[in-house]
Scaffold this active site. Sequence first.
Site, PDB file in Angstrom:
ATOM      1  N   ASP A 264      -3.069  -2.841  13.730  1.00  0.00           N
ATOM      2  CA  ASP A 264      -4.067  -3.344  12.798  1.00  0.00           C
ATOM      3  C   ASP A 264      -5.364  -2.586  13.065  1.00  0.00           C
ATOM      4  O   ASP A 264      -5.991  -2.770  14.113  1.00  0.00           O
ATOM      5  CB  ASP A 264      -4.259  -4.847  13.008  1.00  0.00           C
ATOM      6  CG  ASP A 264      -5.228  -5.473  12.012  1.00  0.00           C
ATOM      7  OD1 ASP A 264      -5.975  -4.721  11.355  1.00  0.00           O
ATOM      8  OD2 ASP A 264      -5.239  -6.714  11.905  1.00  0.00           O
ATOM      9  N   HIS A 265      -5.775  -1.725  12.113  1.00  0.00           N
ATOM     10  CA  HIS A 265      -6.923  -0.856  12.328  1.00  0.00           C
ATOM     11  C   HIS A 265      -8.241  -1.633  12.414  1.00  0.00           C
ATOM     12  O   HIS A 265      -9.270  -1.088  12.836  1.00  0.00           O
ATOM     13  CB  HIS A 265      -7.007   0.196  11.209  1.00  0.00           C
ATOM     14  CG  HIS A 265      -7.636   1.479  11.640  1.00  0.00           C
ATOM     15  ND1 HIS A 265      -8.768   1.524  12.412  1.00  0.00           N
ATOM     16  CD2 HIS A 265      -7.286   2.768  11.411  1.00  0.00           C
ATOM     17  CE1 HIS A 265      -9.097   2.785  12.637  1.00  0.00           C
ATOM     18  NE2 HIS A 265      -8.213   3.565  12.053  1.00  0.00           N
ATOM     19  N   ARG A 266      -8.232  -2.906  12.039  1.00  0.00           N
ATOM     20  CA  ARG A 266      -9.457  -3.691  12.116  1.00  0.00           C
ATOM     21  C   ARG A 266      -9.834  -4.027  13.555  1.00  0.00           C
ATOM     22  O   ARG A 266     -10.993  -4.301  13.850  1.00  0.00           O
ATOM     23  CB  ARG A 266      -9.308  -4.982  11.301  1.00  0.00           C
ATOM     24  CG  ARG A 266      -9.110  -4.756   9.811  1.00  0.00           C
ATOM     25  CD  ARG A 266      -8.796  -6.056   9.093  1.00  0.00           C
ATOM     26  NE  ARG A 266      -7.556  -6.660   9.566  1.00  0.00           N
ATOM     27  CZ  ARG A 266      -7.054  -7.800   9.105  1.00  0.00           C
ATOM     28  NH1 ARG A 266      -7.685  -8.459   8.140  1.00  0.00           N
ATOM     29  NH2 ARG A 266      -5.926  -8.292   9.592  1.00  0.00           N
TER      30      ARG A 266
ATOM     31  N   PRO B 269      -4.748  -3.479   7.218  1.00  0.00           N
ATOM     32  CA  PRO B 269      -4.798  -2.007   7.108  1.00  0.00           C
ATOM     33  C   PRO B 269      -4.170  -1.397   8.358  1.00  0.00           C
ATOM     34  O   PRO B 269      -4.828  -1.240   9.392  1.00  0.00           O
ATOM     35  CB  PRO B 269      -6.303  -1.721   7.014  1.00  0.00           C
ATOM     36  CG  PRO B 269      -6.937  -2.869   7.727  1.00  0.00           C
ATOM     37  CD  PRO B 269      -6.056  -4.059   7.529  1.00  0.00           C
TER      38      PRO B 269
END
Length: 459
Positions: A430-432, A258
Amino acid sequence: MSEIVMPRLSDSMEEGTILKWLKADGDPVARGEPLAEIETDKATLTYESDAAGVLTIVAPAGETLPIGSVIARLDGGGNGASAAVPAQAATEPEPEPEPEAASQPQREPERRAGTDAEPAAPPQAAAPPQAAAPPQAAAPSTARPDGRVKASPVARRLAREQGVDLHQIAGTGPGGRIVKDDVERAARSPAAPAAPPPPPAEQAAPAPAPAPPTAPAPARPTTVAATGTAKGDVTIQELTRTQGLIARRMAESRATIPSFELRMEIGMDACVALRGELKALGGDVPSYNDMVVKACALALREFPRANGSYRDARFELYGRVNVAVAVAAADALVVPTVFDADRKSLREIARETRALAERVRAGAITPPEVSGGTFTVSNLGMYGVTDFTAVINPPQAAILAVGALAPRAAVGDDGELVARHTMNVTLACDHRILYGAEAAEFLARIRALLERPLALAFA
Protein backbone atom coordinates in the site's frame (compact mmCIF):
# COMPACT_ATOMS: atom_id res chain seq x y z
CA MET A 1 -29.72 -1.11 32.42
CA SER A 2 -26.93 -1.95 29.97
CA GLU A 3 -27.42 -3.07 26.39
CA ILE A 4 -25.71 -6.08 24.84
CA VAL A 5 -25.10 -5.57 21.14
CA MET A 6 -24.07 -7.90 18.34
CA PRO A 7 -20.28 -8.00 18.84
CA ARG A 8 -17.59 -7.77 16.18
CA LEU A 9 -15.93 -11.16 16.48
CA SER A 10 -13.51 -10.75 13.56
CA ASP A 11 -12.07 -8.01 11.39
CA SER A 12 -14.26 -8.98 8.46
CA MET A 13 -17.51 -9.61 10.34
CA GLU A 14 -20.50 -7.53 9.22
CA GLU A 15 -23.39 -9.46 10.76
CA GLY A 16 -23.96 -12.45 13.00
CA THR A 17 -26.60 -15.09 13.67
CA ILE A 18 -27.67 -15.99 17.20
CA LEU A 19 -27.68 -19.79 17.06
CA LYS A 20 -28.61 -20.42 20.68
CA TRP A 21 -29.04 -18.55 23.92
CA LEU A 22 -27.16 -20.29 26.73
CA LYS A 23 -29.17 -18.37 29.34
CA ALA A 24 -32.96 -18.07 29.59
CA ASP A 25 -34.82 -14.81 29.78
CA GLY A 26 -34.83 -13.52 33.36
CA ASP A 27 -31.77 -15.55 34.41
CA PRO A 28 -29.03 -13.85 36.44
CA VAL A 29 -25.80 -13.50 34.45
CA ALA A 30 -22.31 -13.11 35.90
CA ARG A 31 -19.49 -11.24 34.20
CA GLY A 32 -17.56 -13.59 31.88
CA GLU A 33 -20.35 -16.19 31.84
CA PRO A 34 -21.20 -17.81 28.46
CA LEU A 35 -24.26 -16.04 27.11
CA ALA A 36 -24.95 -17.12 23.52
CA GLU A 37 -23.57 -18.98 20.53
CA ILE A 38 -23.08 -16.57 17.62
CA GLU A 39 -22.28 -17.60 14.06
CA THR A 40 -20.39 -15.35 11.66
CA ASP A 41 -19.42 -15.90 8.03
CA LYS A 42 -16.43 -17.96 9.15
CA ALA A 43 -17.11 -19.72 12.43
CA THR A 44 -19.28 -20.17 15.51
CA LEU A 45 -18.17 -18.66 18.81
CA THR A 46 -19.50 -18.66 22.35
CA TYR A 47 -19.99 -15.05 23.40
CA GLU A 48 -19.31 -14.24 27.06
CA SER A 49 -21.05 -11.46 28.95
CA ASP A 50 -18.89 -8.47 29.82
CA ALA A 51 -21.25 -7.33 32.59
CA ALA A 52 -23.45 -8.79 35.33
CA GLY A 53 -27.20 -8.48 35.77
CA VAL A 54 -30.55 -10.03 34.93
CA LEU A 55 -30.96 -11.01 31.29
CA THR A 56 -33.72 -9.67 29.06
CA ILE A 57 -33.54 -11.21 25.59
CA VAL A 58 -34.34 -8.83 22.75
CA ALA A 59 -33.33 -10.85 19.68
CA PRO A 60 -34.48 -14.50 19.71
CA ALA A 61 -32.35 -17.41 18.58
CA GLY A 62 -32.19 -17.66 14.82
CA GLU A 63 -32.05 -13.91 14.19
CA THR A 64 -29.34 -12.52 11.90
CA LEU A 65 -28.40 -8.97 12.84
CA PRO A 66 -25.73 -6.44 11.82
CA ILE A 67 -22.90 -5.52 14.19
CA GLY A 68 -24.04 -3.08 16.89
CA SER A 69 -27.68 -4.19 16.93
CA VAL A 70 -29.14 -4.71 20.41
CA ILE A 71 -29.59 -8.43 21.13
CA ALA A 72 -30.28 -8.30 24.89
CA ARG A 73 -30.27 -6.11 27.99
CA LEU A 74 -28.90 -6.56 31.49
CA ASP A 75 -30.25 -4.86 34.58
CA GLY A 76 -29.95 -5.29 38.30
CA GLY A 77 -33.52 -6.52 38.77
CA GLY A 78 -36.50 -7.73 36.82
CA ASN A 79 -39.02 -10.45 36.64
CA GLY A 80 -38.74 -13.80 35.01
CA ALA A 81 -41.19 -13.02 32.24
CA SER A 82 -40.05 -14.20 28.86
CA ALA A 83 -38.90 -11.55 26.44
CA ALA A 84 -38.73 -14.11 23.68
CA VAL A 85 -42.50 -13.92 23.18
CA PRO A 86 -42.76 -10.25 22.14
CA ALA A 87 -39.52 -10.45 20.18
CA GLN A 88 -40.59 -13.47 18.25
CA ALA A 89 -44.21 -12.37 17.92
CA ALA A 90 -43.57 -9.09 16.14
CA THR A 91 -45.86 -10.31 13.38
CA GLU A 92 -48.16 -12.19 15.81
CA PRO A 93 -49.27 -9.66 18.45
CA GLU A 94 -51.68 -11.90 20.38
CA PRO A 95 -50.39 -12.66 23.91
CA GLU A 96 -50.06 -16.21 25.20
CA PRO A 97 -51.53 -16.13 28.71
CA GLU A 98 -51.10 -19.83 29.45
CA PRO A 99 -48.15 -20.58 31.80
CA GLU A 100 -47.07 -23.54 29.69
CA ALA A 101 -46.60 -21.25 26.67
CA ALA A 102 -43.06 -20.49 27.86
CA SER A 103 -41.78 -23.42 25.84
CA GLN A 104 -43.80 -22.52 22.76
CA PRO A 105 -43.28 -18.85 21.78
CA GLN A 106 -40.44 -19.45 19.39
CA ARG A 107 -42.13 -22.19 17.42
CA GLU A 108 -45.82 -21.40 17.40
CA PRO A 109 -45.81 -18.10 15.40
CA GLU A 110 -43.54 -19.64 12.80
CA ARG A 111 -45.83 -22.59 12.34
CA ARG A 112 -48.79 -20.28 11.84
CA ALA A 113 -46.81 -18.19 9.39
CA GLY A 114 -45.88 -21.26 7.39
CA THR A 115 -49.47 -22.58 7.27
CA ASP A 116 -51.53 -19.48 6.64
CA ALA A 117 -53.06 -21.14 3.55
CA GLU A 118 -54.89 -23.58 5.88
CA PRO A 119 -55.46 -21.71 9.15
CA ALA A 120 -57.85 -24.31 10.55
CA ALA A 121 -55.36 -27.16 10.29
CA PRO A 122 -52.94 -27.99 13.14
CA PRO A 123 -49.25 -27.33 12.44
CA GLN A 124 -48.47 -30.97 11.63
CA ALA A 125 -51.24 -31.08 9.03
CA ALA A 126 -49.77 -28.41 6.82
CA ALA A 127 -47.69 -30.90 4.87
CA PRO A 128 -50.27 -32.74 2.66
CA PRO A 129 -49.67 -30.54 -0.43
CA GLN A 130 -46.14 -31.94 -0.37
CA ALA A 131 -45.35 -35.60 0.22
CA ALA A 132 -46.74 -37.64 3.10
CA ALA A 133 -43.27 -38.54 4.37
CA PRO A 134 -42.69 -37.82 8.09
CA PRO A 135 -39.68 -35.47 7.57
CA GLN A 136 -41.85 -33.15 5.44
CA ALA A 137 -44.50 -32.91 8.13
CA ALA A 138 -42.13 -30.77 10.18
CA ALA A 139 -41.04 -28.68 7.22
CA PRO A 140 -43.46 -25.79 7.91
CA SER A 141 -41.62 -25.06 11.17
CA THR A 142 -38.47 -24.31 9.15
CA ALA A 143 -40.12 -22.00 6.63
CA ARG A 144 -40.30 -18.22 6.80
CA PRO A 145 -43.43 -16.37 5.64
CA ASP A 146 -41.67 -15.64 2.34
CA GLY A 147 -41.08 -19.35 1.72
CA ARG A 148 -37.38 -19.39 2.61
CA VAL A 149 -36.14 -22.30 4.68
CA LYS A 150 -34.96 -21.40 8.19
CA ALA A 151 -31.42 -22.72 8.51
CA SER A 152 -28.16 -21.56 10.03
CA PRO A 153 -25.42 -20.37 7.62
CA VAL A 154 -23.26 -23.40 8.49
CA ALA A 155 -26.19 -25.73 7.78
CA ARG A 156 -26.78 -24.04 4.41
CA ARG A 157 -23.11 -24.38 3.44
CA LEU A 158 -23.00 -28.03 4.54
CA ALA A 159 -26.22 -28.78 2.65
CA ARG A 160 -24.72 -27.31 -0.53
CA GLU A 161 -21.55 -29.36 -0.10
CA GLN A 162 -23.47 -32.60 0.64
CA GLY A 163 -26.17 -32.06 -1.99
CA VAL A 164 -28.92 -32.18 0.65
CA ASP A 165 -32.29 -30.51 0.06
CA LEU A 166 -33.10 -28.36 3.09
CA HIS A 167 -36.82 -28.54 2.27
CA GLN A 168 -36.80 -32.22 3.20
CA ILE A 169 -35.23 -31.79 6.67
CA ALA A 170 -37.02 -31.28 9.98
CA GLY A 171 -35.09 -28.70 12.01
CA THR A 172 -34.24 -29.34 15.66
CA GLY A 173 -32.81 -25.90 16.44
CA PRO A 174 -34.62 -22.97 18.05
CA GLY A 175 -37.98 -22.36 16.43
CA GLY A 176 -37.54 -25.40 14.17
CA ARG A 177 -34.38 -23.92 12.63
CA ILE A 178 -32.22 -26.38 10.67
CA VAL A 179 -28.76 -26.69 12.24
CA LYS A 180 -25.54 -28.45 11.26
CA ASP A 181 -26.41 -31.72 13.05
CA ASP A 182 -29.70 -31.97 11.13
CA VAL A 183 -27.90 -31.77 7.77
CA GLU A 184 -25.24 -34.27 8.82
CA ARG A 185 -27.93 -36.68 10.02
CA ALA A 186 -29.82 -36.33 6.74
CA ALA A 187 -26.63 -36.86 4.72
CA ARG A 188 -25.91 -40.10 6.62
CA SER A 189 -29.45 -41.42 6.30
CA PRO A 190 -29.99 -43.91 3.42
CA ALA A 191 -33.38 -42.28 2.80
CA ALA A 192 -31.90 -38.80 2.83
CA PRO A 193 -33.12 -36.15 0.47
CA ALA A 194 -31.16 -37.26 -2.58
CA ALA A 195 -34.37 -38.49 -4.08
CA PRO A 196 -36.87 -37.44 -6.72
CA PRO A 197 -37.14 -33.72 -7.38
CA PRO A 198 -39.65 -31.79 -5.27
CA PRO A 199 -43.14 -31.17 -6.68
CA PRO A 200 -43.71 -28.06 -8.80
CA ALA A 201 -45.35 -26.14 -5.95
CA GLU A 202 -42.24 -26.55 -3.85
CA GLN A 203 -39.92 -25.73 -6.72
CA ALA A 204 -41.73 -22.44 -7.11
CA ALA A 205 -40.79 -21.34 -3.56
CA PRO A 206 -37.79 -19.03 -3.56
CA ALA A 207 -35.65 -21.31 -1.42
CA PRO A 208 -31.99 -20.36 -1.38
CA ALA A 209 -30.41 -23.80 -1.31
CA PRO A 210 -32.35 -26.41 -3.32
CA ALA A 211 -29.44 -28.61 -4.45
CA PRO A 212 -30.31 -30.91 -7.39
CA PRO A 213 -31.31 -34.25 -5.81
CA THR A 214 -29.75 -36.30 -8.59
CA ALA A 215 -26.31 -34.66 -8.42
CA PRO A 216 -23.62 -37.30 -7.77
CA ALA A 217 -21.35 -34.80 -6.01
CA PRO A 218 -21.83 -31.83 -3.65
CA ALA A 219 -23.66 -29.11 -5.55
CA ARG A 220 -23.99 -25.36 -5.32
CA PRO A 221 -27.45 -23.76 -5.36
CA THR A 222 -28.15 -22.90 -8.96
CA THR A 223 -30.85 -21.27 -11.01
CA VAL A 224 -31.21 -21.61 -14.78
CA ALA A 225 -31.63 -17.99 -15.82
CA ALA A 226 -31.90 -18.53 -19.58
CA THR A 227 -31.67 -21.27 -22.18
CA GLY A 228 -30.58 -21.32 -25.78
CA THR A 229 -28.50 -18.13 -25.63
CA ALA A 230 -25.39 -17.57 -27.76
CA LYS A 231 -23.37 -18.68 -24.74
CA GLY A 232 -25.53 -21.74 -24.10
CA ASP A 233 -27.69 -22.25 -21.01
CA VAL A 234 -27.02 -19.64 -18.33
CA THR A 235 -26.80 -20.99 -14.79
CA ILE A 236 -26.67 -18.67 -11.79
CA GLN A 237 -24.78 -19.77 -8.67
CA GLU A 238 -25.55 -17.94 -5.43
CA LEU A 239 -22.55 -16.86 -3.36
CA THR A 240 -22.03 -18.19 0.13
CA ARG A 241 -21.63 -15.58 2.84
CA THR A 242 -17.85 -16.15 2.85
CA GLN A 243 -17.62 -15.77 -0.93
CA GLY A 244 -19.66 -12.59 -0.81
CA LEU A 245 -17.34 -11.20 1.86
CA ILE A 246 -14.25 -12.10 -0.16
CA ALA A 247 -15.71 -10.43 -3.25
CA ARG A 248 -16.47 -7.21 -1.36
CA ARG A 249 -13.11 -7.02 0.39
CA MET A 250 -11.08 -7.73 -2.73
CA ALA A 251 -13.06 -5.16 -4.71
CA GLU A 252 -12.51 -2.69 -1.86
CA SER A 253 -8.78 -3.43 -1.94
CA ARG A 254 -8.42 -2.86 -5.67
CA ALA A 255 -10.62 0.23 -5.64
CA THR A 256 -9.17 2.02 -2.62
CA ILE A 257 -5.53 0.93 -2.20
CA PRO A 258 -2.87 2.46 -4.52
CA SER A 259 -0.64 -0.59 -4.61
CA PHE A 260 2.70 -1.41 -6.23
CA GLU A 261 4.64 -4.66 -6.47
CA LEU A 262 8.28 -5.67 -5.94
CA ARG A 263 9.66 -9.00 -7.18
CA MET A 264 12.74 -10.83 -5.99
CA GLU A 265 14.45 -14.20 -6.40
CA ILE A 266 15.65 -15.84 -3.20
CA GLY A 267 18.32 -18.54 -2.94
CA MET A 268 16.95 -21.35 -0.80
CA ASP A 269 19.86 -23.82 -0.69
CA ALA A 270 20.57 -23.02 2.97
CA CYS A 271 16.88 -23.46 3.90
CA VAL A 272 16.81 -26.83 2.11
CA ALA A 273 19.87 -27.92 4.09
CA LEU A 274 18.45 -26.63 7.40
CA ARG A 275 15.15 -28.40 6.86
CA GLY A 276 17.02 -31.64 6.15
CA GLU A 277 18.88 -31.32 9.47
CA LEU A 278 15.70 -30.54 11.40
CA LYS A 279 13.98 -33.50 9.75
CA ALA A 280 16.79 -35.79 10.87
CA LEU A 281 16.32 -34.61 14.47
CA GLY A 282 12.63 -35.61 14.38
CA GLY A 283 9.64 -33.81 15.82
CA ASP A 284 7.61 -31.14 14.03
CA VAL A 285 9.43 -30.37 10.79
CA PRO A 286 8.82 -26.82 9.54
CA SER A 287 7.82 -26.39 5.92
CA TYR A 288 9.48 -23.83 3.68
CA ASN A 289 6.40 -21.68 4.09
CA ASP A 290 6.88 -21.80 7.87
CA MET A 291 10.39 -20.46 7.29
CA VAL A 292 8.96 -17.67 5.14
CA VAL A 293 6.47 -16.81 7.91
CA LYS A 294 9.28 -16.63 10.47
CA ALA A 295 11.50 -14.53 8.18
CA CYS A 296 8.63 -12.11 7.52
CA ALA A 297 7.91 -11.85 11.25
CA LEU A 298 11.51 -10.97 12.10
CA ALA A 299 11.67 -8.43 9.26
CA LEU A 300 8.35 -6.88 10.28
CA ARG A 301 9.81 -6.20 13.72
CA GLU A 302 12.47 -4.06 12.03
CA PHE A 303 10.08 -2.26 9.64
CA PRO A 304 7.11 -0.96 11.69
CA ARG A 305 5.24 0.53 8.72
CA ALA A 306 5.13 -2.85 6.97
CA ASN A 307 3.43 -4.05 10.16
CA GLY A 308 0.90 -1.23 10.17
CA SER A 309 -2.12 0.22 8.38
CA TYR A 310 -3.20 3.45 6.73
CA ARG A 311 -6.50 4.63 8.24
CA ASP A 312 -8.20 8.01 7.99
CA ALA A 313 -5.07 9.94 6.96
CA ARG A 314 -3.05 8.37 9.80
CA PHE A 315 -0.58 5.52 10.23
CA GLU A 316 -1.50 2.78 12.70
CA LEU A 317 1.62 0.91 13.85
CA TYR A 318 0.94 -2.31 15.75
CA GLY A 319 2.87 -3.58 18.75
CA ARG A 320 2.36 -7.28 17.91
CA VAL A 321 3.59 -9.10 14.82
CA ASN A 322 0.73 -11.36 13.69
CA VAL A 323 1.34 -13.10 10.37
CA ALA A 324 -1.76 -14.40 8.57
CA VAL A 325 -1.42 -17.41 6.27
CA ALA A 326 -3.82 -17.87 3.35
CA VAL A 327 -5.43 -21.34 3.39
CA ALA A 328 -7.65 -22.71 0.62
CA ALA A 329 -10.96 -23.98 2.00
CA ALA A 330 -13.94 -25.50 0.18
CA ASP A 331 -14.81 -22.90 -2.48
CA ALA A 332 -13.33 -20.09 -0.40
CA LEU A 333 -10.14 -18.61 1.03
CA VAL A 334 -9.61 -18.28 4.78
CA VAL A 335 -6.68 -16.44 6.36
CA PRO A 336 -5.97 -17.67 9.91
CA THR A 337 -3.39 -15.84 12.03
CA VAL A 338 -0.14 -16.90 13.71
CA PHE A 339 -0.03 -14.47 16.63
CA ASP A 340 3.33 -13.12 17.85
CA ALA A 341 5.11 -15.03 15.10
CA ASP A 342 8.33 -13.12 15.77
CA ARG A 343 8.51 -14.63 19.27
CA LYS A 344 7.77 -18.22 18.30
CA SER A 345 10.25 -20.87 17.25
CA LEU A 346 10.15 -22.51 13.84
CA ARG A 347 8.71 -25.69 15.35
CA GLU A 348 6.00 -23.75 17.19
CA ILE A 349 5.04 -22.00 13.95
CA ALA A 350 5.01 -25.38 12.16
CA ARG A 351 2.65 -26.89 14.74
CA GLU A 352 0.38 -23.87 14.74
CA THR A 353 0.06 -23.48 10.97
CA ARG A 354 -0.76 -27.17 10.53
CA ALA A 355 -3.40 -27.03 13.26
CA LEU A 356 -4.92 -23.87 11.79
CA ALA A 357 -5.05 -25.37 8.28
CA GLU A 358 -6.76 -28.50 9.61
CA ARG A 359 -9.37 -26.45 11.45
CA VAL A 360 -10.01 -24.33 8.37
CA ARG A 361 -10.64 -27.40 6.20
CA ALA A 362 -12.82 -28.97 8.92
CA GLY A 363 -14.87 -25.76 9.21
CA ALA A 364 -13.90 -25.48 12.89
CA ILE A 365 -11.89 -22.26 12.75
CA THR A 366 -13.01 -19.60 15.25
CA PRO A 367 -13.31 -15.82 14.69
CA PRO A 368 -10.35 -14.93 16.95
CA GLU A 369 -8.14 -17.19 14.84
CA VAL A 370 -8.96 -15.31 11.62
CA SER A 371 -8.65 -11.79 13.00
CA GLY A 372 -5.82 -9.60 14.19
CA GLY A 373 -3.43 -10.24 11.30
CA THR A 374 -0.94 -7.46 10.58
CA PHE A 375 0.66 -9.00 7.47
CA THR A 376 -0.25 -11.89 5.14
CA VAL A 377 1.71 -14.63 3.36
CA SER A 378 0.05 -16.36 0.38
CA ASN A 379 1.79 -19.39 -1.14
CA LEU A 380 0.81 -21.10 -4.42
CA GLY A 381 4.15 -22.82 -4.90
CA MET A 382 2.67 -26.23 -4.13
CA TYR A 383 0.68 -25.92 -7.37
CA GLY A 384 3.80 -25.25 -9.43
CA VAL A 385 3.10 -21.50 -9.73
CA THR A 386 6.45 -19.75 -10.14
CA ASP A 387 5.27 -16.24 -9.26
CA PHE A 388 2.04 -14.25 -8.89
CA THR A 389 0.69 -11.05 -7.38
CA ALA A 390 -1.61 -11.33 -4.38
CA VAL A 391 -4.32 -8.82 -3.47
CA ILE A 392 -3.69 -6.85 -0.28
CA ASN A 393 -6.02 -7.81 2.55
CA PRO A 394 -7.26 -4.44 3.89
CA PRO A 395 -6.40 -2.74 6.15
CA GLN A 396 -2.96 -4.40 6.07
CA ALA A 397 -0.06 -2.57 4.45
CA ALA A 398 1.33 -5.46 2.40
CA ILE A 399 1.09 -9.11 1.37
CA LEU A 400 3.84 -11.49 0.23
CA ALA A 401 3.08 -13.90 -2.63
CA VAL A 402 5.36 -16.97 -2.62
CA GLY A 403 6.06 -19.06 -5.71
CA ALA A 404 7.42 -22.58 -6.15
CA LEU A 405 10.80 -23.59 -4.75
CA ALA A 406 12.72 -25.54 -7.40
CA PRO A 407 16.28 -26.21 -8.60
CA ARG A 408 17.17 -23.76 -11.35
CA ALA A 409 20.27 -23.07 -13.41
CA ALA A 410 22.50 -20.38 -11.93
CA VAL A 411 26.03 -19.07 -12.31
CA GLY A 412 28.37 -20.31 -9.56
CA ASP A 413 31.05 -18.36 -7.72
CA ASP A 414 33.67 -19.42 -10.26
CA GLY A 415 31.51 -18.68 -13.27
CA GLU A 416 30.41 -22.28 -13.80
CA LEU A 417 26.80 -23.31 -14.41
CA VAL A 418 25.26 -24.92 -11.32
CA ALA A 419 21.83 -25.96 -10.08
CA ARG A 420 20.52 -23.97 -7.11
CA HIS A 421 17.25 -24.01 -5.23
CA THR A 422 15.53 -20.68 -5.75
CA MET A 423 12.10 -19.21 -5.06
CA ASN A 424 10.37 -16.16 -6.50
CA VAL A 425 8.42 -13.83 -4.24
CA THR A 426 6.28 -10.75 -4.95
CA LEU A 427 5.55 -8.10 -2.33
CA ALA A 428 2.39 -6.04 -2.93
CA CYS A 429 2.40 -2.80 -0.91
CA ASP A 430 0.00 0.00 0.00
CA HIS A 431 1.84 3.09 -1.28
CA ARG A 432 0.03 5.30 1.24
CA ILE A 433 2.07 3.84 4.12
CA LEU A 434 4.89 1.82 2.57
CA TYR A 435 7.07 3.66 0.04
CA GLY A 436 9.26 2.08 -2.63
CA ALA A 437 12.70 2.31 -0.99
CA GLU A 438 11.50 1.14 2.41
CA ALA A 439 9.53 -1.72 0.84
CA ALA A 440 12.66 -2.77 -1.10
CA GLU A 441 14.73 -2.79 2.10
CA PHE A 442 12.02 -4.83 3.85
CA LEU A 443 11.95 -7.42 1.06
CA ALA A 444 15.76 -7.55 0.96
CA ARG A 445 15.77 -8.26 4.70
CA ILE A 446 13.37 -11.19 4.17
CA ARG A 447 15.71 -12.54 1.49
CA ALA A 448 18.76 -12.17 3.74
CA LEU A 449 17.05 -14.09 6.56
CA LEU A 450 16.08 -16.94 4.21
CA GLU A 451 19.48 -17.16 2.54
CA ARG A 452 21.15 -17.38 5.99
CA PRO A 453 18.45 -19.16 7.94
CA LEU A 454 20.30 -19.90 11.21
CA ALA A 455 18.68 -16.75 12.61
CA LEU A 456 15.29 -18.36 11.92
CA ALA A 457 16.20 -21.43 13.96
CA PHE A 458 17.48 -19.58 17.02
CA ALA A 459 15.54 -16.29 17.03
